[in-house]
Write a protein that holds these residues in place. Structure first.
Motif, short mmCIF file in Angstrom:
data_model
loop_
_atom_site.label_atom_id
_atom_site.label_comp_id
_atom_site.label_asym_id
_atom_site.label_seq_id
_atom_site.Cartn_x
_atom_site.Cartn_y
_atom_site.Cartn_z
N ILE A 48 10.75 31.78 3.77
CA ILE A 48 10.48 32.10 2.36
C ILE A 48 11.10 33.45 2.01
CG2 ILE A 48 8.61 32.77 0.78
CD1 ILE A 48 7.33 30.18 1.46
N LYS A 49 11.04 34.37 2.94
CA LYS A 49 11.67 35.67 2.71
C LYS A 49 13.18 35.50 2.44
CE LYS A 49 12.96 39.31 5.66
NZ LYS A 49 12.75 39.92 6.98
N LEU A 50 13.82 34.68 3.25
CA LEU A 50 15.26 34.46 3.09
C LEU A 50 15.58 33.78 1.76
CD1 LEU A 50 16.12 33.34 6.74
CD2 LEU A 50 16.52 35.58 5.69
N LEU A 51 14.75 32.78 1.41
CA LEU A 51 14.99 32.06 0.16
C LEU A 51 14.76 32.97 -1.05
CD1 LEU A 51 13.39 28.64 1.14
CD2 LEU A 51 15.79 29.01 0.54
N LEU A 52 13.74 33.84 -0.95
CA LEU A 52 13.49 34.76 -2.07
C LEU A 52 14.66 35.73 -2.25
CD1 LEU A 52 9.67 35.64 -1.75
CD2 LEU A 52 10.76 34.22 -3.49
N GLN A 53 15.28 36.10 -1.13
CA GLN A 53 16.47 36.97 -1.23
C GLN A 53 17.56 36.28 -2.05
OE1 GLN A 53 17.49 37.93 2.83
NE2 GLN A 53 15.91 39.51 2.99
N LYS A 54 17.71 34.97 -1.82
CA LYS A 54 18.73 34.21 -2.57
C LYS A 54 18.36 34.16 -4.05
CE LYS A 54 20.97 30.58 -0.39
NZ LYS A 54 20.96 29.23 0.25
N VAL A 55 17.07 33.94 -4.33
CA VAL A 55 16.64 33.87 -5.73
C VAL A 55 16.91 35.21 -6.41
CG1 VAL A 55 14.67 33.56 -7.28
CG2 VAL A 55 14.89 32.12 -5.25
N LYS A 56 16.62 36.28 -5.69
CA LYS A 56 16.84 37.62 -6.27
C LYS A 56 18.33 37.86 -6.55
CE LYS A 56 15.93 42.51 -5.36
NZ LYS A 56 15.77 42.93 -6.76
N ALA A 57 19.15 37.40 -5.61
CA ALA A 57 20.60 37.60 -5.79
C ALA A 57 21.18 36.61 -6.80
CB ALA A 57 21.30 37.45 -4.44
#
Lengths: 164, 413
Positions: free
Chosen positions: B356-365
């Motif tokens: 989830i941390k990795l996916l949230l990074q993508k959403v943020k970017a």
């Protein structure tokens, strides 16, 4: 009282540790609290390897158990930190109150990065989760004492000035 | 502040917290003296009549819990006071220990009498180490005055002792089974359930875990149950401590009658939003709590009304985040907390938090795809259903609520 910087066991330190152990009845089930108390009296606020082995022997627990506890709990450290480890809250409440300013200002003032100590070993910077001082956010905690409302350079300077 | 009440906080600043004599002088231990003339089942019944729900976050019916703990057959039992409040934005228990330690002790002694326990353990988080002297002194003085020890207040066989244990910076130790592991001197990894700790907990004994606020209510209820019942609507009686913080002008702990609206709490008690900004979101109950937009403001603060609005009481925390912080930045910081605090024992929580941390990074970017959003939801729901303990089960509450209330955050660009 002088102690070896590397955390070697001196007779004075041994006596202090023995006093902590006696006060807790040499009870292995109190390991978490014992480690915290010992970490408090070690100048660089960590558990040196020699101390961990000493505890295992005195409390009749395995060294691996001692290290299981040290490595599990975030408030126990197996590496030297500093005389004044400055714990900066990285949780959301301090986050929305601009803890980024606290991080940046302290790093700049002390000339060190995160998880680093100043050359004289006096200050150490680390980030920790919420320690329940949200009413005075943004806050830091140093050797058990909370310093809050750190929203200006002057307040951060005043906080550092208290650490002597 | 006229809108707050003083039921739980009635003793605040009324006595020197280091002096049992002063506590006795303002009526301390009268509830205990009444309790020892009663049958334990009646004590549990009085608490149940006040509809008290556990204040740690799970909101389990407290009278029922005491009644069940009483019925455990083992002659040896323990009471645990959970003072490990680690939910970000929660600091009500700190206030109770700091301002009225003897009232907490009295509640614990009554709990010991009711459940026929021999030992009580206060498990307090390391972050509150500055409060240790207050509690150690309270325990010592209570022993000297005969409120702890053997044959308490002359009751034959009422032997009860309270011990103070420290946590060491592990959020997961607020979970009952992890907490007892920690008191036993081990790493605080949650146990498999069953057996439940009410049957087999600390040192394999039946264990009743109660939050500081729950235990702090006991003496007041035995003394003035009717006053307690005079607060709040009929289906949610009494008062509650809320800790309000974030972007408000007067962050702090307030004792409110149930039924006060969220708007009154934030604007009248906590002084409104800093700089009169708009509210981006409000999180209830700490990092594991759900979030809602400002439309939740007119909801009355009761268990059912908050639930109906898609949030919950939880730990009693109310975090107000204004428009300067984006939803994704909020979620990223919350996720960082759970990634740090997951004990790593069970796969759904350990791996789920990572991904989830990795996916949230993508959403943020802004580089996420529609399938990333689907996966985000899938992982969050899987964690909720399959994690071993409450930490993993509740870790994604805020994310799931955000997907519902703030869908624009996850829109694929």
């Amino acid at each position: 009282m002088m102690r070896d910087e590397k955390g070697m066991m001196t007779p004075e330190l041994r006596a202090e540790i023995d006093a902590i152990l006696t006060a807790s009845g040499n009870d292995g089930s109190k390991l978490v609290g014992i480690l915290l108390d010992i970490q408090d009296i070690i100048p660089m606020h960590y558990i040196p390897e020699e101390v961990a082995y000493y505890l295992a022997e005195k409390l009749n627990v395995k060294v691996s158990n001692v290290y299981d506890v040290i490595s599990f709990y975030a408030s126990l450290y197996d590496r030297p930190r500093g005389q004044y480890p400055i714990q900066m809250c990285e949780s959301i409440v301090c986050g929305v109150n601009d803890n980024g300013f606290v991080f940046a200002t302290l790093q700049e003032m002390l000339g060190i990065g995160l998880n680093e100590a100043t050359a004289d070993g006096k200050y150490y910077l680390e980030c920790v989760p919420c320690f329940g001082a949200c009413d005075v956010a943004p806050a830091v905690r140093v050797n058990g004492k909370v310093y809050g409302h750190l929203n200006s350079r002057e307040k951060i300077e005043a906080m550092l000035a208290e650490l002597v | 502040m006229t809108k707050t009440v003083t039921f739980m906080t009635r003793n605040f600043n009324k006595y020197d917290v280091m002096s049992i004599d002063e506590y006795i002088a303002i009526g301390g231990f009268t509830a205990l003296k009444r309790a020892i003339t009663m049958d334990g089942e009646d004590i549990a019944r009085e608490i149940a009549a006040c509809q008290v729900k556990g204040r740690g976050g799970a909101a389990y019916d407290m009278g029922k819990k005491w009644s069940q703990a009483r019925s455990e057959k083992n002659p040896e039992k323990v009471i645990v006071c959970n003072a490990d409040e680690g939910e970000p934005c929660t600091f009500k228990d700190r206030t109770l220990i700091q301002n009225d330690p003897f009232n907490l002790l009295e509640g614990m002694i009554i709990a010991g009498y009711t459940m026929k326990a021999q030992n009580g353990y206060i498990y307090m988080r390391e972050e509150y180490s500055h409060l240790r002297p207050i509690l150690l002194n309270a325990i010592k003085q209570a022993n000297e005055k005969g409120y702890l020890g053997k044959n308490i207040l002359g009751v034959e066989g009422f032997d009860y002792q309270i011990h103070l244990y420290s946590g060491a910076g592990a959020y997961v130790c607020g979970e009952g089974t992890a907490l007892v592991e920690s008191i036993e001197g081990k790493a605080g990894r949650p146990r498999m359930k069953p057996p439940y700790i009410k049957q087999c907990g600390l040192y394999n004994l039946p264990t009743c875990v109660q939050n500081v606020e729950s235990l702090s209510l006991v003496a007041g209820i035995l003394n003035n149950g009717d006053t307690y019942k005079s607060y709040g609507p009929a289906d949610c009686l009494g008062t509650k401590l809320v800790s309000v913080a974030g972007n408000v002008n007067r962050p702090g702990v307030y004792e409110i009658p149930f039924g006060m609206t969220v708007r009154e709490i934030i604007y009248d008690l906590a002084g409104g939003v800093q700089g009169d900004r708009d509210i981006r979101l409000i999180q209830f109950g700490g990092a594991s709590g759900k979030i809602a937009p400002a439309s939740v403001l007119d909801t009355p603060y009761t268990y059912d009304d908050l639930k109906g609005a898609g949030v919950g009481v939880g730990s009693g925390a109310i975090l107000v985040v204004d428009e300067r912080t984006s939803v994704i930045d909020f979620l990223t910081t919350t996720q960082q907390f759970f990634s740090h605090e997951s004990c790593g024992q069970c796969a759904p929580c350990r791996e789920g938090n990572l991904h989830i941390k990795l996916l949230l990074q993508k959403v943020k970017a802004g580089t996420h795809t529609a399938s990333d959003v689907k996966l985000l939801k899938q992982i969050a729901e899987t964690m909720m259903i399959t994690s071993l303990c409450g930490l993993g089960q509740a870790a994604q509450s805020a994310l799931l609520a955000a997907m519902k209330h703030f869908p624009q955050t996850f829109e694929v660009k």
